[in-house]
Scaffold this active site. Structure first.
Site, short mmCIF file in Angstrom:
data_model
loop_
_atom_site.label_atom_id
_atom_site.label_comp_id
_atom_site.label_asym_id
_atom_site.label_seq_id
_atom_site.Cartn_x
_atom_site.Cartn_y
_atom_site.Cartn_z
N LYS A 211 5.38 -3.02 -14.07
CA LYS A 211 5.78 -3.64 -12.60
C LYS A 211 6.24 -5.19 -13.34
O LYS A 211 5.20 -5.67 -13.53
CB LYS A 211 4.99 -3.64 -11.70
CG LYS A 211 4.99 -3.96 -10.80
CD LYS A 211 3.82 -3.71 -8.93
CE LYS A 211 4.24 -4.46 -8.08
NZ LYS A 211 3.49 -4.08 -7.18
N SER A 287 4.40 -1.05 -3.25
CA SER A 287 5.40 -1.61 -3.98
C SER A 287 5.53 -1.07 -5.44
O SER A 287 6.95 -2.55 -5.84
CB SER A 287 5.03 -3.42 -3.65
OG SER A 287 3.41 -3.46 -4.79
N GLY A 309 -2.77 -2.10 -1.71
CA GLY A 309 -2.97 -2.03 -0.66
C GLY A 309 -2.77 -0.53 -0.56
O GLY A 309 -1.38 0.08 0.67
N SER A 311 -0.63 -0.01 -3.48
CA SER A 311 0.55 0.16 -4.37
C SER A 311 1.25 0.54 -5.72
O SER A 311 1.82 0.74 -5.98
CB SER A 311 1.26 -1.67 -4.47
OG SER A 311 0.96 -2.44 -2.91
#
Length: 609
Positions: A211, A287, A309, A311
């Site tokens: 990521k 995300s 959260g 993600s």
């Protein structure tokens, strides 16, 4: 709500709250008051937010309408603040585990993980062969060792696949950055090691994506922006990336993400929307959107994400893969963008539970000496069985919370849970988890305040380079006061006590992973991003405690809705009890894997499709 001070909740002392099934505690559903906006509406709304007078009034009204004043700002807590969810190490005497010696190297960790795998696990509990399964780390390793295929051949196919996926009509938006020369260089070195009969580990030559919130040379770390790498150059690999590199993994690039992690859709106006391989018209979730999508599409068996959260778990569930978020502090955080330092955690996205375990073994270990920590832990790896799993497991379920999701998610997850109970005879413990909506708001306030603070020195200089949805989010984040932040940490302490009481009675808490399945990408959101706090709240509904309280959690695919979109079931565990979570996820996978379906967008890098 008016322009007068809102009355706040007076919370009862923790000792007076009944956590049993007969509790009279009120379950408050999220009632988010914010319209879904894309395109020109997002711009207009953001302009209003940035207006000194109108913006202040608008933020005041939005906070009030969404119960922040009532449940957090003006609430009365008996508890003291808990600022960091560090857990003292406790040996839970987990069943069927192998303990890692803290002095071992990452390749040695991986070898121990291999020894924990069953000799063959590609068979469902009912004896049926899965209709679809992704190539695993062990599949790659065996093919390389036999000479059927080489890492270089896989790398060349990977490059061709990413090139195809990034062009019209697909425009899958998997990656922000990938370097063909670097990928091929790593692949050639790995191929040579196999030719000499000297692979470093089973991860040698296996493509792994990272990521773009995690440092990985030779790439800049953008955090999904167009500017952050200018202020914070990437000069070294993150600790977790170093450990993968030491195992011989081919690090294939930086995956797409929701800008600054400030949203749940994975739509990035700078780098395109990361699309869901099961239906490219749907979101991948955020995300860690690109990391979930590349694993789902077969480009990598494993990818790294960051879970602040939900993600990691949220996009994993939406894209039909496994997502593992370890205990806070289990994986060193050095080399990760400091966007939310008390709730964020490096996590793993994988095609199978076995691959998640291998990656977890590779990146876990002692905190580097330069990174202070007073946590002394040991790492247990689960010994995964071919037949029955571990016994006498108690699953805590809060029925009102579990059922607070769309019908298709509720029915699918309930059915999967019944299968699990029927096959293994595990006991269900009915519990009440109070004040979940208060915890969601406290977490949002915490992650927002930390993100806003971490970006404060750069915000003014680069604010207009942000996507419109990220600009709106940072306006919200910057509206929280120190008083509200401290009140949120009081809620953290309170929820920590509730959860530890539940874990005294049960091994894990079970829930759906998301409240809804992947929703459609609107065309005008591609340039501006979108604001969708209603769907956002539904997506994070079951994820918050893992981040806010630093608890380990895992999601595993358990089925699909009527449109063929994936649904995940989540297990939340005691601190440091990742081995038990992996045992349960593996057991669930074995029951459901015969029904796994191939995504619409899928690349067979092994050439055996």
């Amino acid at each position: 709500m008016g322009l007068f001070k809102s009355k706040g909740v007076v919370y009862k002392p923790v000792k007076d709250v009944n956590l049993g099934p007969d509790s009279t505690e009120f379950y408050r559903q999220a009632d988010v008051k914010a319209p879904r906006m894309t395109g020109i509406l997002v711009k207009i709304f953001t302009w209003f937010l940035e207006s000194p007078i109108i913006g202040a009034l608008l933020l005041y009204i939005l906070k009030g309408n969404n119960l922040i004043y009532e449940l957090i700002t003006n609430a009365e807590f008996e508890e003291t603040p808990l600022y960091v969810p560090k857990h003292h190490f406790e040996d839970h005497k987990e069943q069927e585990v192998k303990c890692i010696d803290s002095g071992l190297t990452p390749p040695e960790h991986v070898q121990l993980a291999i020894e924990c795998l069953p000799t063959s696990s590609k068979k469902a509990r009912n004896g049926a062969k899965p209709s679809f399964c992704r190539w695993t780390i062990m599949d790659y390793s065996r093919a390389y060792s036999s000479g059927d295929i080489t890492p270089l051949m896989v790398a060349e196919r990977f490059v061709a696949a990413v090139d195809e996926s990034s062009k019209a009509p697909l425009k899958m938006g998997f990656f922000i950055n990938y370097n063909v020369d670097d990928i091929l260089k790593q692949a050639k070195e790995s191929t040579l090691r196999y030719q000499k009969g000297e692979p470093i580990s089973v991860l040698d030559g296996v493509p792994v994506a990272i990521k773009d919130e995690i440092d990985c040379l030779p790439y800049p770390t953008t955090g999904g922006t167009k500017w952050l790498h200018k202020e914070r150059p990437c000069v070294d690999d993150a600790c977790c990336v170093k450990r993968l590199r030491l195992c011989g993994a081919i690090l294939v690039g930086k995956t797409n993400m929701h800008e600054l992690g400030a949203g749940t859709s994975g739509i990035n106006p700078h780098y395109g929307a990361a699309r869901n391989p099961y239906d490219p018209s749907k979101i991948a979730g955020g995300s860690s959107s690109g990391s979930a999508a590349v694993v789902s599409a077969g480009l990598c068996p494993v990818a790294l994400g960051v879970d602040g959260g939900g993600s990691v778990r949220m996009p994993a569930a939406l894209c039909g893969v496994v997502g593992l978020k370890p205990t806070f502090g289990r994986v060193p955080h050095s080399g990760v963008l400091p966007l939310n330092w008390t709730v964020g955690m490096v996590g793993i996205l994988a095609g199978t539970v076995e691959d998640a375990l291998i990656a977890y073994a590779a990146i876990s270990g002692e905190i580097p000496r330069h990174q202070p920590s007073n946590i002394l832990t040991k790492i247990n790896l689960p010994v995964l069985p071919l037949t029955k799993s571990i016994s006498d497991i108690k699953l805590a379920k809060y029925g009102k919370w579990f059922d607070d999701c769309s019908d298709d998610v509720r029915i699918c997850c309930s059915h999967a849970l019944s299968n699990l109970q029927d096959y293994y005879g595990w006991k269900m413990v009915d519990v009440t988890i109070p004040e979940i909506e208060g915890m969601r708001l406290a977490h949002y306030l915490t992650i927002g305040s930390e993100s806003s603070t971490s970006l404060d020195s750069h915000a003014e200089k680069y604010f207009k380079e942000l996507g419109w949805d990220a600009r709106a989010a940072l306006n919200f984040y910057g509206a929280f006061s120190s008083k509200e932040y401290i009140k949120a940490q009081k809620m953290r302490n309170r929820q920590m006590q509730f959860h530890m009481k539940i874990f005294a009675e049960a091994d894990v808490i079970v829930s759906p992973t998301t409240g809804v399945t992947a929703y459609s990408i609107q065309d005008d959101a591609l340039k501006t991003g979108e604001l969708d706090y209603v769907n956002g709240a539904a997506l994070v509904r079951f994820s918050v405690s893992g981040n806010f309280l630093g608890l380990p959690a895992v999601t595993v695919p358990v089925g699909y809705n009527k449109l063929g979109l994936p649904i995940g079931l989540q297990f939340i565990g005691r601190p440091w009890a990742e081995a038990t979570l992996v045992h349960l996820a593996f057991a669930m996978q074995a029951i459901r894997m015969s029904e796994y379906r191939k995504p619409k967008i899928f690349y067979d890098l092994m050439g055996k499709d």
